[in-house]
Design an enzyme around this catalytic site. Structure first.
Site, PDB file in Angstrom:
ATOM      1  CB  CYS A 279      -4.829   3.548  -5.237  1.00  0.00           C
ATOM      2  SG  CYS A 279      -3.915   2.007  -5.084  1.00  0.00           S
TER       3      CYS A 279
ATOM      4  CB  CYS B 198      -0.882  -0.028   1.241  1.00  0.00           C
ATOM      5  SG  CYS B 198      -1.888   1.448   1.396  1.00  0.00           S
TER       6      CYS B 198
HETATM    7  N1  LIG Z   1      -6.399  -2.354  -2.291  1.00  0.00           N
HETATM    8  C1  LIG Z   1      -5.018  -2.671  -2.502  1.00  0.00           C
HETATM    9  C2  LIG Z   1      -4.164  -2.403  -1.304  1.00  0.00           C
HETATM   10  C3  LIG Z   1      -4.106  -0.956  -0.899  1.00  0.00           C
HETATM   11  C4  LIG Z   1      -3.400  -0.053  -1.923  1.00  0.00           C
HETATM   12  C5  LIG Z   1      -3.260   1.344  -1.411  1.00  0.00           C
HETATM   13  N2  LIG Z   1      -4.434   2.087  -1.179  1.00  0.00           N
HETATM   14  C6  LIG Z   1      -2.144   2.148  -2.027  1.00  0.00           C
HETATM   15  O1  LIG Z   1      -2.073   3.350  -1.692  1.00  0.00           O
HETATM   16  O2  LIG Z   1      -1.303   1.615  -2.745  1.00  0.00           O
HETATM   17  C7  LIG Z   1      -4.854  -4.153  -2.886  1.00  0.00           C
HETATM   18  O3  LIG Z   1      -5.670  -4.991  -2.460  1.00  0.00           O
HETATM   19  O4  LIG Z   1      -3.900  -4.458  -3.616  1.00  0.00           O
END
Ligand SMILES: N[C@@H](CCC[C@H](N)C(=O)O)C(=O)O
Length: 323
Positions: A229, A78
């Site tokens: 993200c 993340c």
């Molecule tokens: N939902 C993602 C994990 C989280 C990613 C995050 N919000 C970021 O900032 O990179 C997954 O399940 O791969």
């Protein structure tokens, strides 16, 4: 069970930090997962979050980060969360740079000059990077999917699939495609039971704004649409370099629905630079059997919140010219 909790965010992608490094909470993975579902509920008193960042002791790095999505699933990485953990660990251990163990790699993090006055800013390394479809996994005949159609998802769009190391598919789109609801439909399909992406995938639409400036919107696996993200913005920056829309080694300003970050794409990794903001701290008393919790001693980081609001307003007024 009583926990000290910090609510934090990177570009509005929000999390709770729970420090298992200095507090012997002794949680099982089942309890981490249930606690995440409980605390991340947007309808609850805490206002919910996109996930929980568990900070743990590491035998080989300064600390270890484990990330649980709001649906209780564990993610391998993340980017926005790592900036928040970077701040937490650097402040706790009085460091300017540190190494954080994550599920698939030990990653460098460091304090940077504020992205905007009064906005704590950290650089985190995004790596390893793989275009091998097995690493997502994506079930197709070919070994890679780089700017190619995926007819099961769209007749018109071209996609690039990559793991950084969590799985992403990226489509560079036009404004009309961004404004339609096609991203939602395809994201729900690939994150439900399906043959292409058995473990689900993070789905991003990228709108090039001008040289060195892009906008990214992501539907996150295990969460849904988030403000931003970090791994997706890093992966999207790399894709725009492959398409010669941007250049490796140069700053790419990445706008999102919660603000902006900077990415610099290198041969074997990506630098993700952005805010690591605290919103409040409190104590949570959770009863996982009854599926309820109480909070006390809540304290807000009011000045930090106000400074971040200014960055956000500046970013959204820039974006208004394009969206
Ligand atoms: N939902 C993602 C994990 C989280 C990613 C995050 N919000 C970021 O900032 O990179 C997954 O399940 O791969």
């Amino acid at each position: 069970m009583e926990f000290n909790v910090i609510k934090c965010h990177g570009s509005g992608n929000d999390f709770f930090i729970i420090d298992e490094m200095t507090h012997p909470y002794e949680l099982t993975d089942q309890q981490r997962s249930s606690l995440t579902i409980l605390l991340c509920n947007r309808q609850s008193e805490l206002g919910g979050a996109d996930g929980i960042l568990f900070v743990q002791a590491s035998e080989r790095a300064d600390a270890r980060m484990r990330v649980f999505n709001s649906d209780g699933s564990e993610a391998s990485m993340c980017g926005n969360g790592l900036r928040c953990v970077a701040r937490y660990v650097c402040e706790k251990l009085s460091l300017k740079e540190a190494v954080i163990e994550t599920m698939k790699a030990d990653l460098q993090v460091s304090v940077q000059n504020d992205l905007y006055d009064g906005v704590p800013t950290y650089l985190v390394e995004i790596s390893p990077i793989s275009f091998n479809v097995k690493d997502l996994p994506l079930h197709i005949e070919e070994q890679e999917l780089i700017q190619r159609p995926l007819p099961a998802l769209s007749e018109d769009l071209e996609f690039t699939a990559l793991a950084v190391p969590n799985p992403h598919i990226i489509a560079v789109v036009e404004k009309e495609q961004l404004q339609s609801d096609i991203q939602k439909g395809m994201s729900e399909y690939v994150n439900g039971p399906n043959d292409l992406f058995p473990d689900g995938v993070n789905v991003s639409f990228v709108l090039p704004l001008r040289k060195g400036h892009i906008y990214v919107r992501t539907f996150e696996r295990g969460v849904g649409f988030t403000n931003a993200c970090g791994t997706a913005m890093s992966a999207s920056s790399l894709v725009t370099c492959l398409l010669e829309l941007n250049n490796k080694g140069e700053i790419i300003e990445v706008y999102n629905n919660g603000g902006k970050v900077r990415c610099v794409v290198h041969e074997d990794h990506i630098d993700l630079i952005g805010n690591a903001s605290y919103v409040f701290s409190c104590q949570v008393n959770a009863d996982l059997n009854a599926n309820e919790f109480k909070i006390k001693n809540k304290e807000e980081y009011t000045e930090e919140i106000a400074q971040y609001k200014e960055l956000e307003m500046q970013a959204s007024s820039f974006l208004r010219e394009y969206l």
